[in-house]
Design a protein around this motif. Structure first.
Motif, PDB file in Angstrom:
ATOM      1  N   LYS A 154       0.832  -1.209   0.000  1.00  0.00           N
ATOM      2  CA  LYS A 154       0.000   0.000   0.000  1.00  0.00           C
ATOM      3  C   LYS A 154       0.863   1.254   0.000  1.00  0.00           C
ATOM      4  O   LYS A 154       0.575   2.230  -0.698  1.00  0.00           O
ATOM      5  CB  LYS A 154      -0.930   0.026   1.222  1.00  0.00           C
ATOM      6  CG  LYS A 154      -2.076  -0.936   1.143  1.00  0.00           C
ATOM      7  CD  LYS A 154      -2.889  -0.826   2.422  1.00  0.00           C
ATOM      8  CE  LYS A 154      -4.089  -1.716   2.451  1.00  0.00           C
ATOM      9  NZ  LYS A 154      -4.856  -1.549   3.704  1.00  0.00           N
ATOM     10  N   HIS A 201     -10.061  -2.393  -4.655  1.00  0.00           N
ATOM     11  CA  HIS A 201      -9.850  -0.956  -4.829  1.00  0.00           C
ATOM     12  C   HIS A 201      -9.562  -0.482  -6.248  1.00  0.00           C
ATOM     13  O   HIS A 201      -9.585   0.724  -6.512  1.00  0.00           O
ATOM     14  CB  HIS A 201      -8.721  -0.485  -3.903  1.00  0.00           C
ATOM     15  CG  HIS A 201      -9.085  -0.551  -2.463  1.00  0.00           C
ATOM     16  ND1 HIS A 201      -8.824  -1.651  -1.684  1.00  0.00           N
ATOM     17  CD2 HIS A 201      -9.732   0.321  -1.667  1.00  0.00           C
ATOM     18  CE1 HIS A 201      -9.282  -1.431  -0.472  1.00  0.00           C
ATOM     19  NE2 HIS A 201      -9.840  -0.247  -0.436  1.00  0.00           N
ATOM     20  N   PHE A 202      -9.276  -1.411  -7.161  1.00  0.00           N
ATOM     21  CA  PHE A 202      -8.899  -1.017  -8.512  1.00  0.00           C
ATOM     22  C   PHE A 202      -9.678  -1.833  -9.546  1.00  0.00           C
ATOM     23  O   PHE A 202     -10.146  -2.926  -9.256  1.00  0.00           O
ATOM     24  CB  PHE A 202      -7.383  -1.189  -8.713  1.00  0.00           C
ATOM     25  CG  PHE A 202      -6.580  -0.352  -7.762  1.00  0.00           C
ATOM     26  CD1 PHE A 202      -6.268   0.960  -8.054  1.00  0.00           C
ATOM     27  CD2 PHE A 202      -6.166  -0.875  -6.542  1.00  0.00           C
ATOM     28  CE1 PHE A 202      -5.551   1.747  -7.153  1.00  0.00           C
ATOM     29  CE2 PHE A 202      -5.448  -0.095  -5.637  1.00  0.00           C
ATOM     30  CZ  PHE A 202      -5.141   1.220  -5.949  1.00  0.00           C
ATOM     31  N   LEU A 213      -2.899   0.764 -10.961  1.00  0.00           N
ATOM     32  CA  LEU A 213      -2.890   1.203  -9.565  1.00  0.00           C
ATOM     33  C   LEU A 213      -2.828   2.718  -9.422  1.00  0.00           C
ATOM     34  O   LEU A 213      -2.767   3.229  -8.316  1.00  0.00           O
ATOM     35  CB  LEU A 213      -1.734   0.539  -8.805  1.00  0.00           C
ATOM     36  CG  LEU A 213      -1.733  -0.991  -8.836  1.00  0.00           C
ATOM     37  CD1 LEU A 213      -0.572  -1.525  -8.009  1.00  0.00           C
ATOM     38  CD2 LEU A 213      -3.050  -1.573  -8.363  1.00  0.00           C
ATOM     39  N   GLU A 229      -7.686   4.598  -8.630  1.00  0.00           N
ATOM     40  CA  GLU A 229      -8.480   3.902  -7.633  1.00  0.00           C
ATOM     41  C   GLU A 229      -9.968   4.055  -7.941  1.00  0.00           C
ATOM     42  O   GLU A 229     -10.403   5.096  -8.440  1.00  0.00           O
ATOM     43  CB  GLU A 229      -8.179   4.437  -6.231  1.00  0.00           C
ATOM     44  CG  GLU A 229      -8.727   3.553  -5.134  1.00  0.00           C
ATOM     45  CD  GLU A 229      -8.046   3.758  -3.787  1.00  0.00           C
ATOM     46  OE1 GLU A 229      -8.505   3.132  -2.827  1.00  0.00           O
ATOM     47  OE2 GLU A 229      -7.073   4.523  -3.701  1.00  0.00           O
ATOM     48  N   LYS A 230     -10.747   2.990  -7.673  1.00  0.00           N
ATOM     49  CA  LYS A 230     -12.195   3.021  -7.899  1.00  0.00           C
ATOM     50  C   LYS A 230     -12.831   4.137  -7.092  1.00  0.00           C
ATOM     51  O   LYS A 230     -12.389   4.441  -5.976  1.00  0.00           O
ATOM     52  CB  LYS A 230     -12.845   1.712  -7.447  1.00  0.00           C
ATOM     53  CG  LYS A 230     -12.596   0.531  -8.328  1.00  0.00           C
ATOM     54  CD  LYS A 230     -13.334  -0.677  -7.762  1.00  0.00           C
ATOM     55  CE  LYS A 230     -13.042  -1.947  -8.493  1.00  0.00           C
ATOM     56  NZ  LYS A 230     -13.736  -3.108  -7.890  1.00  0.00           N
TER      57      LYS A 230
END
Length: 61
Positions: free
Chosen positions: A7, A41-42, A55, A58-59
């Protein structure tokens, strides 16, 4: 890396893409926590039959 390390690298823009394990001989010792986090998240994109996550995008919540 651990999930927290991964992260951090993503937030520092040191990792831009994640290639999902196809289940056909992926890297040994793959981290399922990282895979789950990325999938959550993606958004996945398929390139020549390979699932790739950008990456840098991000959503939206």
């Amino acid at each position: 890396p651990t999930l927290d390390q991964f992260k951090k690298l993503v937030s520092e823009k040191k990792i831009h893409f994640f290639i999902a394990d196809s289940g056909q001989g992926g890297a040994p010792g793959g981290n399922s926590e990282i895979t789950s986090w990325v999938k959550e998240h993606f958004t996945a994109t398929s390139i020549d039959g390979v699932t790739v996550y950008d990456l840098t995008q991000e959503k939206s919540s």
